[in-house]
Design a protein around this motif. Sequence first.
Motif, short mmCIF file in Angstrom:
data_model
loop_
_atom_site.label_atom_id
_atom_site.label_comp_id
_atom_site.label_asym_id
_atom_site.label_seq_id
_atom_site.Cartn_x
_atom_site.Cartn_y
_atom_site.Cartn_z
N GLY C 67 45.33 2.85 5.32
CA GLY C 67 45.92 1.52 5.21
C GLY C 67 44.87 0.44 5.38
N LEU C 68 44.02 0.65 6.35
CA LEU C 68 42.95 -0.31 6.62
C LEU C 68 41.95 -0.36 5.47
N VAL C 69 41.62 0.81 4.92
CA VAL C 69 40.72 0.85 3.77
C VAL C 69 41.29 -0.01 2.64
N PHE C 180 46.88 1.21 15.71
CA PHE C 180 45.45 1.09 15.53
C PHE C 180 45.13 0.03 14.47
N THR C 181 45.83 0.12 13.35
CA THR C 181 45.61 -0.84 12.26
C THR C 181 45.92 -2.26 12.73
N ALA C 182 47.03 -2.40 13.48
CA ALA C 182 47.39 -3.74 13.95
C ALA C 182 46.28 -4.30 14.85
N PHE C 183 45.72 -3.46 15.70
CA PHE C 183 44.65 -3.94 16.60
C PHE C 183 43.40 -4.32 15.80
N VAL C 184 43.06 -3.49 14.83
CA VAL C 184 41.84 -3.78 14.06
C VAL C 184 42.05 -5.07 13.26
N VAL C 185 43.21 -5.22 12.64
CA VAL C 185 43.45 -6.42 11.84
C VAL C 185 43.41 -7.66 12.73
N PHE C 187 41.75 -8.06 15.45
CA PHE C 187 40.32 -8.29 15.74
C PHE C 187 39.66 -9.00 14.57
N LEU C 188 39.85 -8.46 13.37
CA LEU C 188 39.16 -9.03 12.22
C LEU C 188 39.66 -10.44 11.91
N ARG C 189 40.95 -10.65 12.07
CA ARG C 189 41.48 -11.97 11.75
C ARG C 189 40.87 -13.03 12.67
N ARG C 190 40.67 -12.66 13.91
CA ARG C 190 40.12 -13.62 14.85
C ARG C 190 38.62 -13.79 14.68
N VAL C 191 37.95 -12.69 14.37
CA VAL C 191 36.50 -12.66 14.52
C VAL C 191 35.77 -12.76 13.19
N TYR C 192 36.30 -12.11 12.18
CA TYR C 192 35.54 -12.00 10.94
C TYR C 192 36.50 -11.88 9.77
N PRO C 193 37.25 -12.96 9.52
CA PRO C 193 38.29 -12.87 8.49
C PRO C 193 37.75 -12.57 7.10
N GLU C 194 36.46 -12.80 6.88
CA GLU C 194 35.88 -12.51 5.56
C GLU C 194 36.16 -11.08 5.12
N LEU C 195 36.33 -10.20 6.10
CA LEU C 195 36.42 -8.79 5.79
C LEU C 195 37.81 -8.38 5.30
N LEU C 196 38.82 -9.19 5.60
CA LEU C 196 40.16 -8.85 5.12
C LEU C 196 40.31 -9.43 3.73
N LEU C 197 40.44 -8.54 2.79
CA LEU C 197 40.44 -8.91 1.38
C LEU C 197 41.36 -10.09 1.10
N CYS C 198 42.54 -10.05 1.72
CA CYS C 198 43.54 -11.05 1.37
C CYS C 198 43.12 -12.44 1.80
N LEU C 199 42.18 -12.52 2.71
CA LEU C 199 41.77 -13.84 3.19
C LEU C 199 40.62 -14.40 2.37
N THR C 200 40.02 -13.59 1.54
CA THR C 200 38.90 -14.07 0.74
C THR C 200 39.16 -13.75 -0.72
N PRO C 201 39.86 -14.65 -1.39
CA PRO C 201 40.09 -14.42 -2.81
C PRO C 201 38.77 -14.38 -3.58
#
Lengths: 240, 240, 210, 260
Positions: C67-69, C180-185, C187-201
């Motif tokens: 899911g995270l991938v 696990f996925t919820a925790f990682v997301v 983390f990423l949303r707070r710290v490094y949103p660039e990595l979540l595809l949906c946040l960087t069109p």
Amino acid sequence: MDGPLMTLSGLTYTYPGGRDPVIDGLDFTISEGASLGLIAPNGSGKTTLFHLMMGLLKPQAGVLTAFGREVTGEKGFREVRRRVGFLFQDADDQLFSPTVIEDVAFGPRNLGMGPEEARSKARAVLLELGLAGYEDRITFRLSGGEKRMVALATVLAMDPDLLLLDEPTTGLDHETFKRLVAVLQASKVARVVISHDFDFLEKVADSMCSLVRGKIVMDEGLHLHRHAHVHRHGDNPHYH
Amino acid sequence: MDGPLMTLSGLTYTYPGGRDPVIDGLDFTISEGASLGLIAPNGSGKTTLFHLMMGLLKPQAGVLTAFGREVTGEKGFREVRRRVGFLFQDADDQLFSPTVIEDVAFGPRNLGMGPEEARSKARAVLLELGLAGYEDRITFRLSGGEKRMVALATVLAMDPDLLLLDEPTTGLDHETFKRLVAVLQASKVARVVISHDFDFLEKVADSMCSLVRGKIVMDEGLHLHRHAHVHRHGDNPHYH
Amino acid sequence: MHISEGVLSAPVLIAGAVVAAGGVAYGLKRMDGEGTVSAALVTSAFFVASLIHLNIGPASVHLVLNGLVGLVLGWAAFPAIFTGLLLQALLFQYGGLTTLGVNTVVMAAPAVAVSLMLSPLITRKGRMGAVASFGCGFLAVFFSSLLLAAALVFTGENFKVIAWASVIGNAPVMVVEGFFTAFVVSFLRRVYPELLLCLTPEPPQMEERI
Amino acid sequence: MNEPFIDIDSPIHRTSPAVRVAVAFLLSLVTALAKTPVVPLAALVLGVFSVLVARLPLGAVAKRLLPLCFFLILLWVVLPFTGGGPVLHTFGPLTVKADGLNLALLISLKAFSILLVLMALVSTLHTFAMGHALYALGMPEKLTFLIVMSARYISVIEREYQKLRNAARMRGFQPDTSLHSYRTFAHLAAMLLVRSHLRAGRVYNAMVLRGFDGRFRLLTDSRPEGLRGCLPQTAVMAFSVVVLVALEVAVRMGWGLFNC
Ligand SMILES: Nc1ncnc2c1ncn2[C@@H]1O[C@H](COP(=O)(O)OP(=O)(O)OP(=O)(O)O)[C@@H](O)[C@H]1O
Ligand SMILES: Nc1ncnc2c1ncn2[C@@H]1O[C@H](COP(=O)(O)OP(=O)(O)OP(=O)(O)O)[C@@H](O)[C@H]1O
Ligand SMILES: [Mg+2]
Ligand SMILES: [Mg+2]
């Protein structure tokens, strides 16, 4: 060609989100055959300056002239990157291919050489650096010092007209250190070398400069210090 | 408790694949209230010694006694790790939570505190280190010096009985450096501090030792050097 | 989550290979030079992370993370998961070469599906985002186990029991993956949103990467 | 990770990677699609033989077979009670059927033999050598690059993970069944992702500085050189593929004759 290899004037760069400019109206000229040492405290912007010179960062102001032409845009820097070799602070970032020969041949391949030609070019450079026999070694298994020397080989394989070396001596053991000094002393390529090691710079650079408040400060001020003076031993313990 | 906090005897460690032992029949005692500086050249095994003391590496020979008990196996070291605070050489490896407060509260949480209690403990430690206001900063966006101080906070939050600090001053700017010195001078916790900076060690340690051929060499030999002597300036350029 | 060699029938193997080839080709087509480098390193990170074992009571499970991938790589999940499985086959002999296609589809199709379905919700702050990211991890494993069951059932009636057992047996993994996925997301949303595809069109600017 | 299998000197290790990967794939395919135990049995013999020729450490081989054994135990518990065919035995409400038993046997044979062949031929390759072999066999350049590069950085990132894991241990972290434990591992994994992405940016820069323009140009062995040193092995391997295929064809035709 006679003019300077590279001239920066009024270069200014602030990191996105940063308050103060790291590089602030900097002027800098590198002439043909120069060999400059750049020594400045941590975080003063040395690496940033190199990144600007290679077009990896875009300055907010200032002009960069290289090899007689003003450089702008990605296209312009493509030419600069072919002729300037940049050795990174972290060799693991620079050695991305699985084997040494592939990594060293990567640059020549991109410069348009065929696979065979690139291979023999790579072999020649490795030989020159005393790395013969390393061709099929796996990059991530090399020691820190070996990585650094291979990274230097990848840069030299592109026959650069100017070398930018970012702390080339970190993590080198004594042997490799001496080999590096010998290679640099034998090379005629113009260079700018960042290091915290004054003794090393003295061996491989003709003159020194520093970065103070985002500007280059040349030689003159620094020469004052190249004399023995009374100083409490501030390094490792010795036994006389 | 009166005896020594930690005693190593005959400790020997060779890295897998290495030829010579890095730590070689080393004896070392850290007594209550000690504050020791450990100064030795690069690659002499200082970091390795700390890793052995924390059970991150298993010695091939030798005995480690901590807080009055011989320590063996993962279980034994669990107790040691609760009571000894270890500051890593690379602060990047020590911070893994998204925000500063979470990272500092992580240790206390593992010692069994509730979330609220751990948080207020973390706040208190941050305040003490002059890091009030850093609670919600993102750890990996901190500068090198800030990371180092936060890493120190994460260690202090566990109320250790012994501090092992591995080059705590690298990457610190002048201000932070002074703050670190003040914090250490005020603290009564026993400590061993690795550094290449003699001036710093003189401020935060009562006595010095070194590592020579895998063994600890105490104070005596080193005191000889604590005098001013002629030495070419080997560091960053200064302007007098 | 993978099927061993020697179990599946020819039609299933072929169908898997064809779908996987299509997915991988499409994923590759969407990656430029820089995207390929990012995908390569992120794939190594996922490979390492998938070796993490989490305890469930006395048992321990290792993470699937598809899911995270999907959330991080989008369609590039196909080539990334193909790469991961190929390396696993080589390094640990998990799975094999003939089952590579089926196993890629089993893992990657749900990854892409949840990222297309749930990406828009992941950006939401608060409970909505947390639930969506839990759903991402949970559903990706759930869909994978259904696909795996389908591959078994299409191979032969004999596998019906095993197919159902694997869906049910994976239920705890789904829950753990969800958290696990919820925790990682988060983390990423707070710290490094660039990595979540949906946040960087659009791909991030070069300056931010240095 | 496959350290115990590489860096050994054996006739198999000296064979061209592309040949090994191609042969392993073909052997797996014939075996996997076999209808009767004849070909899998032959493949099992071949697999054992190859493992011995490759001089693989047998302890490590056994360890790699363990996960498969667990899976097969599950299979043997369930499959014999499914399907049709003559009833062989009855345990209360459950009946052991010939079909299911045969299927379990067939699958076990196939799985073991394929795994052994894979271990001997493919796991004896460095990851990057496999990447290049696949490229030589027609895989796209971009995908090869993706595989080779992620293989390159797995060990770097693995080392970073170990350091972060140690940092957590140093602060008294004990894994257990709790949200705190899951959250901690999630943070470690997320930090790993962030760092790998930052590193990707730096690596991409390094590539750009060496003239990378978005086109992947791989440096592979030129073909004739690749085959020269290993003609005998290649011939033997090709022969074994032909034999297995012929065997399967013979079995199927014989089987067809019997039926009509
Ligand atoms: N990506 C970035 N985003 C924001 N600030 C940055 C970034 N990279 C560097 N900086 C900041 O810019 C300043 C200069 O950094 P730089 O790496 O150029 O220093 P340096 O002289 O090379 O130091 P060192 O000797 O430690 O390598 C530092 O204060 C650093 O914190
Ligand atoms: N993981 C490893 N495998 C093999 N050798 C290692 C490993 N880590 C360190 N070494 C070697 O062990 C020796 C001691 O290393 P260590 O890091 O303990 O030195 P140090 O005194 O902390 O040096 P520094 O001042 O550079 O931090 C060095 O020669 C190093 O090359
Ligand atoms: Mg720098
Ligand atoms: Mg050290």
